[in-house]
Scaffold this motif. Structure first.
Motif, PDB file in Angstrom:
ATOM      1  N   LYS A 177       0.842  -1.191   0.000  1.00 16.96           N
ATOM      2  CA  LYS A 177       0.000   0.000   0.000  1.00 16.96           C
ATOM      3  C   LYS A 177       0.881   1.246   0.000  1.00 16.96           C
ATOM      4  N   ASN A 178       0.255   2.305  -0.471  1.00 22.40           N
ATOM      5  CA  ASN A 178       0.870   3.635  -0.393  1.00 22.40           C
ATOM      6  C   ASN A 178       2.293   3.660  -0.971  1.00 22.40           C
ATOM      7  N   ARG A 180       5.086   5.159  -3.059  1.00 21.15           N
ATOM      8  CA  ARG A 180       5.382   6.513  -3.507  1.00 21.15           C
ATOM      9  C   ARG A 180       6.885   6.768  -3.447  1.00 21.15           C
ATOM     10  N   GLU A 195       4.043   0.522   2.242  1.00 25.38           N
ATOM     11  CA  GLU A 195       3.638  -0.186   3.459  1.00 25.38           C
ATOM     12  C   GLU A 195       3.748  -1.687   3.234  1.00 25.38           C
ATOM     13  N   CYS A 286      -1.800   6.648  -3.452  1.00 25.53           N
ATOM     14  CA  CYS A 286      -1.560   6.510  -2.012  1.00 25.53           C
ATOM     15  C   CYS A 286      -2.806   6.905  -1.229  1.00 25.53           C
ATOM     16  N   GLU A 287      -3.048   6.167  -0.202  1.00 25.04           N
ATOM     17  CA  GLU A 287      -4.170   6.524   0.656  1.00 25.04           C
ATOM     18  C   GLU A 287      -3.959   7.924   1.228  1.00 25.04           C
ATOM     19  N   GLU A 289      -3.858  10.677   4.044  1.00 26.99           N
ATOM     20  CA  GLU A 289      -3.526  10.555   5.463  1.00 26.99           C
ATOM     21  C   GLU A 289      -4.589  11.259   6.284  1.00 26.99           C
ATOM     22  N   SER A 323      -3.596  14.645   1.204  1.00 28.60           N
ATOM     23  CA  SER A 323      -3.159  13.653   0.220  1.00 28.60           C
ATOM     24  C   SER A 323      -1.737  13.968  -0.211  1.00 28.60           C
ATOM     25  N   TYR A 324      -0.948  12.889  -0.393  1.00 25.61           N
ATOM     26  CA  TYR A 324       0.416  13.057  -0.871  1.00 25.61           C
ATOM     27  C   TYR A 324       0.501  13.033  -2.395  1.00 25.61           C
ATOM     28  N   GLU A 325      -0.630  12.778  -3.064  1.00 28.44           N
ATOM     29  CA  GLU A 325      -0.622  12.639  -4.513  1.00 28.44           C
ATOM     30  C   GLU A 325      -0.756  14.019  -5.172  1.00 28.44           C
TER      31      GLU A 325
END
Length: 723
Positions: A177-178, A180, A195, A286-287, A289, A323-325
């Motif tokens: 997951k996630n 990046r 993850e 990515c999920e 946060e 979001s990190y995206e």
């Protein structure tokens, strides 16, 4: 039977051919022999297992089917069933079952159904615990026309109804997951972050990770650079074992790279191929946060709500969603209320649902849902203390300085020296469970604490809450009773005490501790004595009693002034009743039997309350002047005369004086001759000396002789004592 039937198959083919040709030539149907008839009757009346198919996701490895248990497994059994029987008619239990080699297979949601006349569907949910194990499906069909047969009879006669198949439970590992590429670098190199799948699951434990990296050139194109298999031991993240960081040593410093990651499971199966950019593999966003303050407690209830515990003094938790995206759209709802973009807010006590969706072109969108429940953290139970059914509070100070940081509770000890502090512990919430320990041992929520220091540990638990531990330091301090100073006396008034001098020379005093077992120290005029001691009369004393006991407060000394006197003593003289007796011892007179002239008196000093002084009183015990009285010398001679001589003297001190005085004592010569004279004199004794000379009935005054002119007289007077 089956072997015989196999031998009949050629006959069956011949029969079919003859029927065909006969029908073509319009000939009559010929007779067929009994074996052919038996064969047809058998196959038209029975059924059997034809084949077994694995419907679930599966792959064959080393000629053994490997089934994925990511979803419930599904197996179909095909049957030959010409009579259209119901085939699952076993009267107890299931027709089929699953097992492993050691008989410990755990599975749930098992079902077996006959979907049509020829298909049996079997479904079951397998546990992750059995990953990698060889599993056996065994059992058989049970046609309705064989309802009353036993299983052994059925197996012996129609073994074709039964089947056994084996497979290995082999589920592909979970996806990462996630994935990046963070903005920062490690050792001047860009790196990939993701993850790690849950390592507590057997399908993931021992997995490796196949990583490839691609250089992004200035023209924007990606160029493959290499692939490597890594394990968890290669993680370059020193701060967390759940987030995996990695860069290739061959990477050039500061240059940009993209990555693909694929999990290779412990038994060779692989997850999906994920990439940090679209085109190289699945680009799963990515999920977002969602952070909470306070953070998640880590507990989830059976409805799926994750718990946040806030301090008791507060009423809200806060959240922040980012979001990190880069370039991705974020939207969602909080308790049904829509939002767009980064979002934050507060959550009140109770249940909440936050849903966030991340979307970007050419990427697999991802939706995250948090089921959140905000609760107040568990509170300390109520701890109450009682003494003699009365609630008491921490208002005392521990005398022992080692326990000044303890809550101190005073309790009064009984006279026998016993005493304990009763405690009662009540949960703050009736649904809370409280485990109570006193000094490391489990106890009930009510009980008693002995004297001394104690540590009460309260472990409070509640479903889905963080267990809280509270500690109560308690010092139970005893309060001693006042000691008793008990004089053996005839009267007491204030500090003044009198005792019977007839029975004792001193006053006996007994000191009893306030509680049995107390340490006790007795001082008289600052000198230590025993708990039983004696006081001389005519004196004043300061008696001090000190008490102590382990875990008890040391009381102030008991100090008592004691002025000691004797109870007034009487000495009675009565020459007729023999309450008093006068004897003398004469020496030096010329005759041995003669008449005696003279007077003997008794004087004593007494306290006259009218004047406030001591005065002397005089009483005559012998007086002869003209009468004759025959006496003898050199022996004790009674001088009680015929006249009544009766008096009582009262004394208030052992030091009171008694004085016996005599006039001129002489022998009556008679015939006109001169008397033979001794001369007068006196002797003095103290009351206590007379007591020392006592016999059974009398206290006796006896002194040395009164002498003169070569003669002597020694008086001995016996008095009857009384009070």
């Amino acid at each position: 039977m089956n072997r015989n039937l196999q031998n009949l198959k050629p006959l069956f083919l011949v029969l079919m051919a003859s029927l065909f040709f006969t029908s073509c030539n319009n000939f009559a149907l010929p007779d067929y022999n009994e074996p052919v008839k038996e064969y047809l009757e058998y196959w038209s009346s029975t059924c059997q297992v034809a084949k077994v198919n694995f419907i679930s996701e599966n792959v064959t490895i080393n000629d053994i089917p490997n089934l994925s248990a990511s979803k419930p497994i599904e197996i179909e059994i095909y049957a030959i069933n010409p009579q259209k029987y119901r085939l699952l008619c076993k009267q107890s239990g299931t027709n089929f079952s699953l097992s492993n080699d050691n008989g410990s297979l755990s599975y749930s949601d098992y079902s077996e159904t006959q979907s049509d006349i020829s298909i049996i569907k079997i479904k079951a949910t397998l546990s992750d615990k059995s990953e990698g194990q060889l599993i056996t499906l065994t059992g058989g069909l049970w046609p309705e026309n064989r309802l009353l047969w036993s299983e052994d009879e059925l197996k012996d006669t129609f073994h074709e109804l039964f089947t056994t198949v084996k497979f290995i439970q082999n589920t592909p590992p979970d996806n990462i997951k996630n994935l990046r590429v963070p903005d920062n670098s490690i050792n001047n190199k860009h790196y990939v972050s993701f993850e790690i799948p849950d390592q507590s699951l057997n399908r993931n434990s021992g997995s490796t990770y196949e990583l490839s990296y691609y250089l992004r050139e200035a023209d924007g194109n990606l160029y493959y650079k290499g692939t490597k298999k890594v394990s968890l031991s290669d993680n370059r993240n020193s701060s967390s074992s759940d987030i995996f960081f990695y860069y290739f040593d061959e990477q050039e410093d500061y240059l940009s790279y993209e990555y693909t990651v694929q999990v290779v499971g412990p038994r060779g199966l692989k997850s999906e191929l994920f990439s940090t950019v679209p085109g190289l593999g699945v680009k799963e966003l990515c999920e977002p946060e969602i952070s909470f303050t306070p953070g998640l407690s880590g507990n989830t209830d059976n409805e799926g709500y994750q718990y946040i515990e806030i301090p008791f003094s507060e009423n809200n938790a806060s959240y922040n969603l980012i979001s990190y995206e880069t370039g991705a759209d974020i939207s969602g709802t909080v308790d049904g209320v829509n939002f767009n973009g980064a979002h934050n807010g507060t959550l009140s006590l109770g249940k909440h649902t936050i849903t966030a969706k991340i979307r970007k072109d050419n990427c697999r969108e991802i939706t995250v849902t948090k089921k959140i429940k905000v609760v107040k953290e568990l509170q300390k139970p109520s701890v109450n203390f009682f003494s003699n059914y009365t609630r008491i509070y921490d208002t005392a100070d521990a005398e022992n300085t080692n326990y000044t940081n303890y809550g101190c509770y005073n309790i009064n000890l009984t006279s026998s020296g016993t005493g304990a502090l009763e405690y009662n512990i009540t949960p703050y919430n009736t649904e809370d469970s409280v485990n109570v320990q006193v000094d490391g041992s489990s106890v009930s929520s009510t009980g008693y604490l002995a004297l001394g220091p104690h540590t009460i540990t309260l472990s409070v638990s509640h479903p889905y809450y963080i267990t809280k531990t509270f500690t109560e330091k308690v010092y139970v301090q005893g309060i001693l009773r006042t000691p008793e100073i008990n004089p053996v006396c005839t009267s007491a008034s204030g500090d003044n005490y009198e005792f019977s001098y007839l029975t004792s020379d001193t006053m006996q005093v007994l000191v009893n501790p306030g509680n049995t077992g107390n340490n006790i120290e007795v001082l008289v005029n600052d000198s230590p004595v025993d708990q039983e001691f004696f006081l001389e009369p005519d004196a004043s004393y300061t008696v001090k009693v000190k008490q102590s006991r382990q875990y008890c407060k040391t009381p102030e000394p008991l100090i008592k002034t004691m002025n000691v006197k004797i109870k007034p003593v009487t000495l009675t003289f009565n020459n007729h009743s023999k309450a008093g007796i006068l004897d003398v011892y004469l020496t030096g007179f010329s005759k041995g039997d003669f008449d005696l002239k003279g007077q003997i008196r008794v004087e004593y000093n007494y306290y006259n309350p009218a004047t406030g002084n001591y005065e002397y009183k005089t009483h005559i015990v012998f007086s002869y002047e003209n009468s004759k009285y025959g006496v003898s010398k050199n022996c004790w001679q009674n001088l009680n005369d015929s006249d009544l001589r009766s008096f009582t003297m009262t004394f208030t001190s052992p030091s009171d004086e008694i004085k016996v005085s005599m006039s001129d004592i002489r022998r009556n010569v008679g015939g006109g001759g001169a008397d033979e004279r001794l001369g007068g004199g006196s002797k003095t004794m103290l009351l206590k000396d007379c007591k020392q000379n006592k016999d059974d009935d009398y206290w006796i005054f006896i002194s040395d002789a009164i002498t003169g002119n070569g003669k002597s007289i020694t008086p001995r007077i016996k008095f009857t004592p009384g009070e």
